[in-house]
Design a protein around this motif. Structure first.
Motif, PDB file in Angstrom:
ATOM      1  N   MET A 107       5.559   4.169 -16.151  1.00 37.07           N
ATOM      2  CA  MET A 107       6.498   3.595 -15.205  1.00 37.07           C
ATOM      3  C   MET A 107       6.214   2.103 -15.070  1.00 37.07           C
ATOM      4  O   MET A 107       5.069   1.686 -14.956  1.00 37.07           O
ATOM      5  N   SER A 108       7.256   1.318 -15.073  1.00 39.00           N
ATOM      6  CA  SER A 108       7.086  -0.130 -14.950  1.00 39.00           C
ATOM      7  C   SER A 108       6.796  -0.500 -13.494  1.00 39.00           C
ATOM      8  O   SER A 108       6.967   0.299 -12.577  1.00 39.00           O
ATOM      9  N   ASN A 109       6.364  -1.731 -13.306  1.00 32.19           N
ATOM     10  CA  ASN A 109       6.082  -2.197 -11.949  1.00 32.19           C
ATOM     11  C   ASN A 109       7.378  -2.269 -11.153  1.00 32.19           C
ATOM     12  O   ASN A 109       8.360  -2.849 -11.620  1.00 32.19           O
ATOM     13  N   PRO A 110       7.373  -1.713  -9.942  1.00 34.21           N
ATOM     14  CA  PRO A 110       8.588  -1.752  -9.136  1.00 34.21           C
ATOM     15  C   PRO A 110       8.863  -3.163  -8.625  1.00 34.21           C
ATOM     16  O   PRO A 110       7.939  -3.929  -8.360  1.00 34.21           O
ATOM     17  N   THR A 111      10.132  -3.486  -8.486  1.00 35.66           N
ATOM     18  CA  THR A 111      10.528  -4.765  -7.911  1.00 35.66           C
ATOM     19  C   THR A 111      10.552  -4.635  -6.392  1.00 35.66           C
ATOM     20  O   THR A 111      10.470  -3.524  -5.844  1.00 35.66           O
ATOM     21  N   ASN A 112      10.671  -5.756  -5.721  1.00 37.17           N
ATOM     22  CA  ASN A 112      10.798  -5.733  -4.265  1.00 37.17           C
ATOM     23  C   ASN A 112      12.006  -4.902  -3.848  1.00 37.17           C
ATOM     24  O   ASN A 112      11.939  -4.150  -2.881  1.00 37.17           O
ATOM     25  N   ASP A 113      13.113  -5.013  -4.586  1.00 35.55           N
ATOM     26  CA  ASP A 113      14.309  -4.221  -4.274  1.00 35.55           C
ATOM     27  C   ASP A 113      14.022  -2.727  -4.398  1.00 35.55           C
ATOM     28  O   ASP A 113      14.496  -1.927  -3.584  1.00 35.55           O
ATOM     29  N   ASP A 114      13.255  -2.348  -5.421  1.00 40.63           N
ATOM     30  CA  ASP A 114      12.879  -0.939  -5.586  1.00 40.63           C
ATOM     31  C   ASP A 114      12.045  -0.460  -4.397  1.00 40.63           C
ATOM     32  O   ASP A 114      12.233   0.652  -3.895  1.00 40.63           O
ATOM     33  N   LEU A 115      11.117  -1.293  -3.967  1.00 40.32           N
ATOM     34  CA  LEU A 115      10.248  -0.929  -2.855  1.00 40.32           C
ATOM     35  C   LEU A 115      11.034  -0.811  -1.550  1.00 40.32           C
ATOM     36  O   LEU A 115      10.804   0.108  -0.759  1.00 40.32           O
ATOM     37  N   ILE A 116      11.954  -1.726  -1.328  1.00 39.98           N
ATOM     38  CA  ILE A 116      12.788  -1.667  -0.123  1.00 39.98           C
ATOM     39  C   ILE A 116      13.655  -0.416  -0.154  1.00 39.98           C
ATOM     40  O   ILE A 116      13.818   0.273   0.860  1.00 39.98           O
ATOM     41  N   GLN A 117      14.209  -0.093  -1.316  1.00 38.35           N
ATOM     42  CA  GLN A 117      15.020   1.122  -1.433  1.00 38.35           C
ATOM     43  C   GLN A 117      14.181   2.363  -1.125  1.00 38.35           C
ATOM     44  O   GLN A 117      14.626   3.257  -0.409  1.00 38.35           O
TER      45      GLN A 117
END
Length: 73
Positions: free
Chosen positions: A1-11
């Motif tokens: 799994m790739s590193n999550p983006t800030n948008d992924d974390l907020i979601q």
């Protein structure tokens, strides 16, 4: 799994918030001695959403639009 983006974390935070109890539902009878910790966790998530420009009251409708009643205003 790739590193999550800030948008992924907020979601992910929004989704988790939908499954958290509402603060008004948290009491000593239901949660025992941990009730204050649960309230603190809910507040931390709410504050994090607000710091990211997200209204916690709108999150459930955003995540679950198909089962959320339309606003009356």
């Amino acid at each position: 799994m790739s590193n999550p983006t800030n948008d992924d974390l907020i979601q992910a935070l929004k989704i988790a918030f939908c499954y958290m109890p509402k603060a008004i539902e948290v009491n000593k009878y239901e949660y025992g001695d941990r009730y204050q910790t649960v309230l603190d966790h809910i507040q931390t998530v709410r504050e994090t959403l607000l710091m990211n420009g997200i209204d916690p009251e709108e999150v459930y409708g955003e995540i679950n639009p198909d089962i959320t009643p339309n606003s009356s205003y």
